[in-house]
Design an enzyme around this catalytic site. Structure first.
Site, PDB file in Angstrom:
ATOM      1  N   HIS A  79       0.173  -1.041   2.281  1.00 12.42           N
ATOM      2  CA  HIS A  79       1.074  -0.938   3.275  1.00 12.42           C
ATOM      3  C   HIS A  79       1.909  -2.298   3.706  1.00 12.42           C
ATOM      4  O   HIS A  79       1.764  -3.195   3.176  1.00 12.42           O
ATOM      5  CB  HIS A  79       0.538  -0.220   4.540  1.00 12.42           C
ATOM      6  CG  HIS A  79      -0.566  -1.050   5.217  1.00 12.42           C
ATOM      7  ND1 HIS A  79      -0.656  -2.147   5.798  1.00 12.42           N
ATOM      8  CD2 HIS A  79      -2.065  -0.828   5.211  1.00 12.42           C
ATOM      9  CE1 HIS A  79      -1.636  -2.724   6.203  1.00 12.42           C
ATOM     10  NE2 HIS A  79      -2.440  -1.931   5.642  1.00 12.42           N
ATOM     11  N   LYS A 137       4.234  -0.004  11.712  1.00 11.05           N
ATOM     12  CA  LYS A 137       3.791   1.451  12.292  1.00 11.05           C
ATOM     13  C   LYS A 137       4.933   2.408  13.023  1.00 11.05           C
ATOM     14  O   LYS A 137       5.939   1.749  13.323  1.00 11.05           O
ATOM     15  CB  LYS A 137       2.805   1.130  13.567  1.00 11.05           C
ATOM     16  CG  LYS A 137       1.457   0.497  13.048  1.00 11.05           C
ATOM     17  CD  LYS A 137       0.669   1.497  12.305  1.00 11.05           C
ATOM     18  CE  LYS A 137      -0.946   0.812  12.234  1.00 11.05           C
ATOM     19  NZ  LYS A 137      -1.856   1.722  11.402  1.00 11.05           N
ATOM     20  N   THR A 138       4.826   3.544  12.530  1.00 10.38           N
ATOM     21  CA  THR A 138       5.865   4.471  13.326  1.00 10.38           C
ATOM     22  C   THR A 138       5.119   5.696  13.717  1.00 10.38           C
ATOM     23  O   THR A 138       3.871   5.733  13.972  1.00 10.38           O
ATOM     24  CB  THR A 138       6.700   5.156  11.899  1.00 10.38           C
ATOM     25  OG1 THR A 138       5.802   5.918  11.224  1.00 10.38           O
ATOM     26  CG2 THR A 138       7.192   4.065  11.168  1.00 10.38           C
ATOM     27  N   ASP A 156      -6.103 -13.225  10.521  1.00  8.75           N
ATOM     28  CA  ASP A 156      -7.297 -12.700  10.973  1.00  8.75           C
ATOM     29  C   ASP A 156      -8.331 -12.795   9.973  1.00  8.75           C
ATOM     30  O   ASP A 156      -9.736 -12.544  10.323  1.00  8.75           O
ATOM     31  CB  ASP A 156      -7.011 -11.245  11.226  1.00  8.75           C
ATOM     32  CG  ASP A 156      -6.604 -10.534   9.849  1.00  8.75           C
ATOM     33  OD1 ASP A 156      -6.288 -11.013   8.895  1.00  8.75           O
ATOM     34  OD2 ASP A 156      -6.439  -9.198   9.875  1.00  8.75           O
ATOM     35  N   GLN A 173     -17.627 -12.048   1.484  1.00 12.23           N
ATOM     36  CA  GLN A 173     -16.388 -12.809   1.048  1.00 12.23           C
ATOM     37  C   GLN A 173     -16.497 -14.014   0.664  1.00 12.23           C
ATOM     38  O   GLN A 173     -15.700 -14.543  -0.285  1.00 12.23           O
ATOM     39  CB  GLN A 173     -15.386 -12.423   2.282  1.00 12.23           C
ATOM     40  CG  GLN A 173     -14.027 -13.137   2.086  1.00 12.23           C
ATOM     41  CD  GLN A 173     -13.062 -12.579   3.052  1.00 12.23           C
ATOM     42  OE1 GLN A 173     -13.023 -11.642   3.402  1.00 12.23           O
ATOM     43  NE2 GLN A 173     -11.959 -13.544   3.274  1.00 12.23           N
ATOM     44  N   LYS A 213       2.119  -5.609  16.143  1.00 10.23           N
ATOM     45  CA  LYS A 213       1.970  -5.361  14.674  1.00 10.23           C
ATOM     46  C   LYS A 213       3.230  -4.678  14.354  1.00 10.23           C
ATOM     47  O   LYS A 213       3.402  -3.554  14.863  1.00 10.23           O
ATOM     48  CB  LYS A 213       0.792  -4.873  14.245  1.00 10.23           C
ATOM     49  CG  LYS A 213      -0.486  -5.689  14.171  1.00 10.23           C
ATOM     50  CD  LYS A 213      -1.531  -5.158  13.254  1.00 10.23           C
ATOM     51  CE  LYS A 213      -2.515  -6.190  13.056  1.00 10.23           C
ATOM     52  NZ  LYS A 213      -3.610  -5.893  12.194  1.00 10.23           N
ATOM     53  N   LYS A 232     -11.370  -4.412  14.367  1.00  8.06           N
ATOM     54  CA  LYS A 232     -11.721  -2.836  14.507  1.00  8.06           C
ATOM     55  C   LYS A 232     -12.525  -3.039  15.800  1.00  8.06           C
ATOM     56  O   LYS A 232     -13.540  -3.815  15.999  1.00  8.06           O
ATOM     57  CB  LYS A 232     -12.239  -2.685  13.225  1.00  8.06           C
ATOM     58  CG  LYS A 232     -11.623  -2.596  11.843  1.00  8.06           C
ATOM     59  CD  LYS A 232     -10.499  -1.484  12.189  1.00  8.06           C
ATOM     60  CE  LYS A 232      -9.526  -1.528  11.029  1.00  8.06           C
ATOM     61  NZ  LYS A 232      -8.693  -0.603  11.121  1.00  8.06           N
ATOM     62  N   ARG A 272     -15.975   0.847  10.767  1.00  9.75           N
ATOM     63  CA  ARG A 272     -14.902   1.659   9.687  1.00  9.75           C
ATOM     64  C   ARG A 272     -15.816   3.023   9.001  1.00  9.75           C
ATOM     65  O   ARG A 272     -17.213   2.863   8.860  1.00  9.75           O
ATOM     66  CB  ARG A 272     -14.516   0.751   8.349  1.00  9.75           C
ATOM     67  CG  ARG A 272     -13.727  -0.485   8.894  1.00  9.75           C
ATOM     68  CD  ARG A 272     -13.186  -1.345   7.697  1.00  9.75           C
ATOM     69  NE  ARG A 272     -12.412  -2.267   7.997  1.00  9.75           N
ATOM     70  CZ  ARG A 272     -11.062  -2.046   7.711  1.00  9.75           C
ATOM     71  NH1 ARG A 272     -10.521  -0.950   7.614  1.00  9.75           N
ATOM     72  NH2 ARG A 272     -10.283  -3.126   8.284  1.00  9.75           N
ATOM     73  N   THR A 305      -9.350   0.201   1.161  1.00 11.74           N
ATOM     74  CA  THR A 305      -9.481   1.339   2.063  1.00 11.74           C
ATOM     75  C   THR A 305      -8.629   2.487   2.390  1.00 11.74           C
ATOM     76  O   THR A 305      -8.904   3.426   3.003  1.00 11.74           O
ATOM     77  CB  THR A 305      -9.609   0.365   3.445  1.00 11.74           C
ATOM     78  OG1 THR A 305      -8.382  -0.231   3.969  1.00 11.74           O
ATOM     79  CG2 THR A 305     -10.683  -0.461   3.537  1.00 11.74           C
ATOM     80  N   HIS A 365       0.186  -5.435   4.178  1.00 15.97           N
ATOM     81  CA  HIS A 365      -0.088  -6.279   2.902  1.00 15.97           C
ATOM     82  C   HIS A 365       1.033  -7.157   2.517  1.00 15.97           C
ATOM     83  O   HIS A 365       0.803  -7.946   1.642  1.00 15.97           O
ATOM     84  CB  HIS A 365      -0.633  -5.405   2.031  1.00 15.97           C
ATOM     85  CG  HIS A 365      -2.033  -4.830   2.212  1.00 15.97           C
ATOM     86  ND1 HIS A 365      -2.128  -3.203   2.318  1.00 15.97           N
ATOM     87  CD2 HIS A 365      -3.237  -5.279   2.585  1.00 15.97           C
ATOM     88  CE1 HIS A 365      -3.014  -2.863   2.523  1.00 15.97           C
ATOM     89  NE2 HIS A 365      -4.038  -4.181   2.648  1.00 15.97           N
TER      90      HIS A 365
END
Length: 408
Positions: free
Chosen positions: A46, A231-232, A193, A172, A228, A83, A87, A41, A49
């Site tokens: 990141h 993230k910044t 998740d 999946q 989570k 989500k 998406r 995606t 993962h």
């Protein structure tokens, strides 16, 4: 050799299993082919993962065969998990580009090749499916009533769940079936998740092939407060050095909360647990030593030892007041461009430290910008050539963001 199941459990990876006893026995008696899926995606993996990537590496080190499944087909639909809105639809060209980026990155962590790990792309079988045949072979085995109880779907019911996304679990699950038939894949791993999606595949293979396969999920990378990680202020922490520099990557781990040190050392490094426990038991100012080791080890795995050393040197140079940071993010400005001087807001924009001049004014007013270690109080401050030392000028934003302006 220690069973990899015990290694993963001791290090805190394992969250849920379909059949704990059977999985442990299987991993202890034979080389098991397993898979983890990565939907492309974005054009880079990141930090989110990275837990599953580390789990794959532990499994391969223990003699098991990974399949890294790139979701070139499932990304056409989009996983609704986590989500609140649908998406954004991506073009085939974008998905293919992102998939190629993922393949290149994953090759840094997993050894691919003959008798090694396998790289697969579910676009190879999903994009050419006959829809009616798929519904008759696969769809007949899924209960809509049960699917609506899945957390990934329940949270979307209020805002609206598209029929497109409703197909994701079936796709999946079909991936697992395809990999079972093609490679004798017996185990699917993923973030916690993904639990309901993994269950779908396990049950589908049991019904169609009358065989037992298994699923196991891993803890998501969260802080001690349940938020989570990765993230910044400027967005996600990427594994691509062009999106998150090795220095910024190092600094992210150097600045984790004390309470998160053990979890990060356990999940994101290969340090023995004896050393992890020793480091995470440090208290007070000494815990900073553990954070430095954490930052170095994670950066070494992702970007290589040389980049880790440069980032470590840069961080220590800043801490001791040095101005030559090596791998600190740098913006070059020519002497002609500098001229008689450039206002601080323009400098901050050139360095991508602020999204707008109004944000720059707010930061300066609140004391959030330092030049040469001194707070800038004047929004009209002019940066001149005599501000530079050895043609470099260090700017600090907040407590943790440093940027070097180099005069050329």
């Amino acid at each position: 050799m220690q069973n990899v199941f015990d290694i993963l459990k001791e290090r805190g990876f394992i969250e849920q299993t379909t059949h704990e006893k059977e999985i442990k026995e299987l991993l202890g008696k034979e080389s098991v082919t397993f898979y983890i899926g990565f939907d492309p995606t974005a054009d880079s993996l990141h930090v989110g993962h990275f837990v599953t990537i580390m789990a794959m590496a532990h499994m391969q080190r223990a003699g098991h065969r990974p399949i890294a499944l790139i979701g070139g087909g499932t990304a056409m639909v989009g996983d609704p998990t986590g989500k609140t809105d649908m998406r954004k639809m991506m073009t085939k060209e974008t998905i293919e580009h992102n998939a190629n980026c993922f393949k290149k990155q994953l090759s840094r962590f997993i050894e691919f090749g003959e008798d090694k790990a396998i790289m697969a792309n579910n676009a190879d079988w999903l994009l050419n499916l006959n829809y009616v045949d798929f519904l008759r072979e696969i769809g007949v085995h899924f209960s809509v009533n049960r699917m609506l109880t899945y957390e990934s779907y329940k949270t979307r019911m209020e805002k609206g769940l598209s029929f497109l996304e409703f197909n994701y679990t079936l796709m999946q699950s079909y991936d697992f079936l395809e990999l079972y038939r093609k490679y004798n894949c017996k185990l699917q791993l993923g973030g916690n998740d993904q639990w309901s999606n993994i269950l779908g595949g396990v049950e589908l293979i049991r019904r169609l092939e009358n065989d037992s396969v298994y699923g196991m999920t891993f803890s998501l990378l969260t802080t001690s407060e349940g938020k989570k990680m990765g993230k910044t202020e400027s967005g996600a922490v990427w594994l691509d050095p062009n999106k998150t520099s090795p220095y910024d990557f190092y600094q992210y781990w150097r600045n984790v909360d004390d309470a998160d040190v053990k979890k990060c050392l356990s999940l994101l490094t290969f340090l023995p647990m004896e050393e992890v426990n020793k480091l995470s038991s440090l208290e007070g100012a000494e815990i900073n030593k553990a954070k430095e080791i954490l930052a170095f080890e994670v950066t070494k795995i992702v970007h290589g030892e040389e980049e880790a050393k440069k980032a470590d040197k840069a961080a220590k140079a800043l801490f001791t007041g040095g101005s030559k940071g090596g791998s600190i993010p740098t913006t070059e400005i020519s002497r002609d461009e500098l001229g008689e001087g450039i206002d601080i807001l323009t400098i901050l924009q050139k360095a991508n430290l602020i999204p707008s001049r109004s944000e720059g004014r707010r930061l300066i007013t609140q004391g959030g910008i330092k030049v040469k270690g001194e707070k800038v109080n004047d929004i009209n401050y002019i940066v001149k050539e005599d501000d530079f030392s050895d043609d470099t000028l260090m700017i600090q934003k907040g407590k943790k963001v440093f940027h070097c302006i180099k005069l050329i």
